[in-house]
Design an enzyme around this catalytic site. Structure first.
Site, PDB file in Angstrom:
ATOM      1  N   TRP A  80     104.912 -32.161 -48.632  1.00  0.00           N
ATOM      2  CA  TRP A  80     104.538 -31.485 -49.870  1.00  0.00           C
ATOM      3  C   TRP A  80     103.058 -31.689 -50.202  1.00  0.00           C
ATOM      4  O   TRP A  80     102.541 -32.804 -50.143  1.00  0.00           O
ATOM      5  CB  TRP A  80     105.363 -31.994 -51.035  1.00  0.00           C
ATOM      6  CG  TRP A  80     106.832 -31.756 -51.078  1.00  0.00           C
ATOM      7  CD1 TRP A  80     107.696 -32.303 -52.007  1.00  0.00           C
ATOM      8  CD2 TRP A  80     107.658 -30.931 -50.248  1.00  0.00           C
ATOM      9  NE1 TRP A  80     108.984 -31.872 -51.787  1.00  0.00           N
ATOM     10  CE2 TRP A  80     108.987 -31.024 -50.706  1.00  0.00           C
ATOM     11  CE3 TRP A  80     107.405 -30.121 -49.136  1.00  0.00           C
ATOM     12  CZ2 TRP A  80     110.054 -30.342 -50.107  1.00  0.00           C
ATOM     13  CZ3 TRP A  80     108.465 -29.442 -48.533  1.00  0.00           C
ATOM     14  CH2 TRP A  80     109.754 -29.553 -49.023  1.00  0.00           C
ATOM     15  N   ASN A 195     108.663 -23.865 -50.696  1.00  0.00           N
ATOM     16  CA  ASN A 195     109.835 -24.373 -50.007  1.00  0.00           C
ATOM     17  C   ASN A 195     111.059 -23.556 -50.407  1.00  0.00           C
ATOM     18  O   ASN A 195     111.448 -23.532 -51.570  1.00  0.00           O
ATOM     19  CB  ASN A 195     110.067 -25.847 -50.361  1.00  0.00           C
ATOM     20  CG  ASN A 195     111.378 -26.372 -49.799  1.00  0.00           C
ATOM     21  OD1 ASN A 195     111.644 -26.256 -48.608  1.00  0.00           O
ATOM     22  ND2 ASN A 195     112.226 -26.927 -50.665  1.00  0.00           N
ATOM     23  N   GLU A 196     111.619 -22.835 -49.442  1.00  0.00           N
ATOM     24  CA  GLU A 196     112.880 -22.104 -49.601  1.00  0.00           C
ATOM     25  C   GLU A 196     112.900 -21.136 -50.784  1.00  0.00           C
ATOM     26  O   GLU A 196     113.746 -21.244 -51.684  1.00  0.00           O
ATOM     27  CB  GLU A 196     114.046 -23.083 -49.699  1.00  0.00           C
ATOM     28  CG  GLU A 196     114.179 -23.968 -48.469  1.00  0.00           C
ATOM     29  CD  GLU A 196     115.380 -24.910 -48.526  1.00  0.00           C
ATOM     30  OE1 GLU A 196     115.883 -25.177 -49.644  1.00  0.00           O
ATOM     31  OE2 GLU A 196     115.809 -25.371 -47.451  1.00  0.00           O
ATOM     32  N   TYR A 274     121.371 -25.515 -41.744  1.00  0.00           N
ATOM     33  CA  TYR A 274     122.281 -26.501 -42.323  1.00  0.00           C
ATOM     34  C   TYR A 274     123.705 -25.946 -42.274  1.00  0.00           C
ATOM     35  O   TYR A 274     124.303 -25.653 -43.314  1.00  0.00           O
ATOM     36  CB  TYR A 274     121.894 -26.818 -43.766  1.00  0.00           C
ATOM     37  CG  TYR A 274     120.581 -27.547 -43.913  1.00  0.00           C
ATOM     38  CD1 TYR A 274     120.490 -28.904 -43.614  1.00  0.00           C
ATOM     39  CD2 TYR A 274     119.443 -26.884 -44.348  1.00  0.00           C
ATOM     40  CE1 TYR A 274     119.286 -29.580 -43.747  1.00  0.00           C
ATOM     41  CE2 TYR A 274     118.233 -27.550 -44.483  1.00  0.00           C
ATOM     42  CZ  TYR A 274     118.161 -28.900 -44.184  1.00  0.00           C
ATOM     43  OH  TYR A 274     116.968 -29.569 -44.317  1.00  0.00           O
ATOM     44  N   GLU A 314     113.280 -26.651 -40.971  1.00  0.00           N
ATOM     45  CA  GLU A 314     114.229 -27.678 -41.416  1.00  0.00           C
ATOM     46  C   GLU A 314     115.520 -27.494 -40.646  1.00  0.00           C
ATOM     47  O   GLU A 314     116.044 -26.382 -40.555  1.00  0.00           O
ATOM     48  CB  GLU A 314     114.549 -27.574 -42.919  1.00  0.00           C
ATOM     49  CG  GLU A 314     113.476 -28.030 -43.863  1.00  0.00           C
ATOM     50  CD  GLU A 314     113.966 -28.048 -45.318  1.00  0.00           C
ATOM     51  OE1 GLU A 314     115.188 -28.232 -45.541  1.00  0.00           O
ATOM     52  OE2 GLU A 314     113.134 -27.862 -46.218  1.00  0.00           O
ATOM     53  N   TRP A 357     115.033 -32.640 -40.624  1.00  0.00           N
ATOM     54  CA  TRP A 357     115.056 -33.214 -41.968  1.00  0.00           C
ATOM     55  C   TRP A 357     115.978 -34.421 -41.922  1.00  0.00           C
ATOM     56  O   TRP A 357     117.157 -34.275 -41.605  1.00  0.00           O
ATOM     57  CB  TRP A 357     115.604 -32.194 -42.973  1.00  0.00           C
ATOM     58  CG  TRP A 357     115.532 -32.701 -44.380  1.00  0.00           C
ATOM     59  CD1 TRP A 357     116.400 -33.568 -44.998  1.00  0.00           C
ATOM     60  CD2 TRP A 357     114.528 -32.386 -45.357  1.00  0.00           C
ATOM     61  NE1 TRP A 357     116.001 -33.831 -46.273  1.00  0.00           N
ATOM     62  CE2 TRP A 357     114.861 -33.114 -46.529  1.00  0.00           C
ATOM     63  CE3 TRP A 357     113.396 -31.588 -45.364  1.00  0.00           C
ATOM     64  CZ2 TRP A 357     114.095 -33.031 -47.695  1.00  0.00           C
ATOM     65  CZ3 TRP A 357     112.645 -31.514 -46.517  1.00  0.00           C
ATOM     66  CH2 TRP A 357     112.994 -32.222 -47.666  1.00  0.00           C
ATOM     67  N   ASP A 364     114.824 -52.089 -45.185  1.00  0.00           N
ATOM     68  CA  ASP A 364     114.639 -53.538 -45.213  1.00  0.00           C
ATOM     69  C   ASP A 364     113.180 -53.919 -44.972  1.00  0.00           C
ATOM     70  O   ASP A 364     112.754 -55.029 -45.287  1.00  0.00           O
ATOM     71  CB  ASP A 364     115.513 -54.203 -44.141  1.00  0.00           C
ATOM     72  CG  ASP A 364     116.991 -54.076 -44.454  1.00  0.00           C
ATOM     73  OD1 ASP A 364     117.326 -53.900 -45.644  1.00  0.00           O
ATOM     74  OD2 ASP A 364     117.802 -54.114 -43.508  1.00  0.00           O
TER      75      ASP A 364
END
EC number: 3.2.1.78
Length: 461
Positions: A80, A195-196, A274, A314, A357, A364
């Site tokens: 971004w 974006n989209e 997706y 993506e 994506w 950690d």
């Protein structure tokens, strides 16, 4: 005579190839650099880079992300270049910018450059994450303008002026670390308008189409050297050559894949993948069938009607335990996507890269990283199989770099003639038109090469 004499002249608004400047350009359905040599992209998404880099204490995480990506052969990061309002704004109100956040973006660009990774920078969001079009509409409302829908973003004169100002501010920014203006930095591969983008207020796609037709040329007027793409997911609309029956659930999303990418100032096409979300509740076999139909349709449409490169900007498979998803299923999906990309790229087809994506680091080791987990994350250091799949794919694509784009065009034309010729006997609908368009596209490409050769070797002498 220049060694780059055969570099093709791009169509109007297309980013030209300047010998040796490192800028990525387009040559037909291929991305090229310097003297017209092909480049393919194995990439990742990491929307969080600027936000993390804005905190000097966390910049090490950004450096580590680029280091790990480079070690696995990744050469493209999508991230971004916006944060509209909210707690961590780049733009806190129209035209008012947070210098600390901007310096974070400076660091991202400088670090990407250091690791040899190109950047695809997105300029705003369809959704309200990090502001997006909703925040722009709210700003206009706060200024006394009577807007009633987030989709007024695409039509409101005042909102469009806000966005154009953001575009100009970002593109003309001079990096405080490198001293190079963004618009002159070859580290930046391309600008993504949104974006989209979706528009439920106008299912025909006309509103988004008009917006892209205004904004893409505006970007080029500020920065004529970088590539531009609208940021579409690949959904089809009601226009000509739109395979709307392939849309998830068969509905419209207010975009037209073919028509919008035909906009004169648009340089390349994008799709997203997706299947498990778009086909919620479907089986693995159904998702695999959708994936094959979706990618094949877009590859064919891009080659026939657009004549430009295509990226899967993506793709992802979630790992939510609640639905029984696991890493084996995710890795199978990675294999499907990356095999499709390589099959197209190796034959000179338009699908020439992708970006998964999303890339994260071990929580950690990096404080706060676990809060970014969304079920799609790939942590290369802890998932050896996924890392191996991605690394091997990167090596395959890297081996294709540096080819002559014209040679690839001829190879692709030969391959398509064979495949489409077999389908003609089956009465395959638009296949004859498809074939004719492909032949014409390669003829035009060859003509441009000849014209360029004549101009540079005779007229300019």
């Amino acid at each position: 005579m220049s060694s780059c004499a055969l570099v093709q002249r791009p169509p109007p608004w297309r980013a030209a190839v300047a010998p040796g400047d490192g800028m990525v350009a387009v040559d037909g359905t291929q991305f090229v650099v310097d003297c017209g040599r092909t480049i393919f992209f194995s990439g990742f998404n990491a929307y969080w880079l600027m936000m993390m880099a804005a905190d000097p204490a966390l910049r090490g995480a950004v450096a580590t992300a680029f280091q790990q990506a480079s070690a696995h052969g990744l050469n493209l990061a999508r991230t971004w270049a916006f944060s509209d309002g909210g707690d961590q704004p780049l733009q806190s109100s129209p035209g008012v910018y947070n210098e600390t956040m901007f310096q974070g973006l400076d660091f991202v660009i400088a670090e990407a450059r250091r690791h040899g990774i190109y950047l695809l920078l997105c300029l705003t969001n369809n959704f309200d994450n990090f502001g997006g079009k909703r925040q722009y509409v709210r700003w206009a409302g706060d200024a006394g303008h009577n807007l009633t829908s987030d989709d007024d973003f695409f039509t409101s004169t005042i909102v469009k002026s806000y966005f154009k100002n953001h575009v100009k501010t970002v593109l003309t920014r001079v990096n405080t670390l490198t001293g190079v203006a963004y618009k002159d930095d070859p580290t930046i591969f391309a600008w993504e308008l949104m974006n989209e983008p979706r528009c439920y207020a106008d299912p025909t796609g006309a509103m988004v189409q008009a917006w892209v037709e205004e904004m893409a040329p505006y970007v080029k007027s500020v920065d004529g050297r970088h590539l531009v793409t609208p940021g579409l997911e690949g959904f089809y609309g009601a226009g000509e050559h739109e395979s709307k029956e392939l849309n998830p659930w068969g509905i419209y999303y207010g975009t037209n894949y073919v028509a919008t990418h035909r906009t004169a100032a648009v340089d390349f096409a994008t799709i997203h993948l997706y299947p498990d979300v778009w086909l919620w509740g479907s089986s693995a076999d159904e998702q695999a069938t959708f994936f094959r139909n979706w990618t094949r349709s877009h590859i064919d449409a891009t080659a026939a009607y657009l004549g430009m490169p295509l990226l899967v900007t993506e793709y992802g498979k979630f790992l939510w335990k609640e639905v029984g998803a696991n890493k084996a299923q995710r890795n199978y999906f990675l294999d499907l996507v990356l095999d499709a990309i390589y099959a197209s790229a190796s034959r000179g087809g338009p699908l020439v890269g992708g970006a998964f994506w999303q890339l994260l680091l071990d929580g950690d080791i990096v404080a706060g990283m676990d809060s970014l987990r969304d079920g799609y994350e790939i942590i290369l250091a802890e998932d050896s199989r996924a890392a191996s799949i991605i690394g091997e794919h990167s090596e395959q694509l890297a081996a294709l770099n540096g080819q002559d784009a014209d040679v690839l065009c001829r190879r692709a034309s030969s391959h398509r003639r064979t495949r489409l010729g077999n389908s003609l006997s089956c009465g395959g609908g638009d296949t004859l038109e498809l074939l004719l368009r492909m032949v014409l596209a390669c003829f035009v490409s060859l003509s441009r090469s000849i014209s360029s050769f004549i101009v540079q070797n005779f007229i300019l002498l």
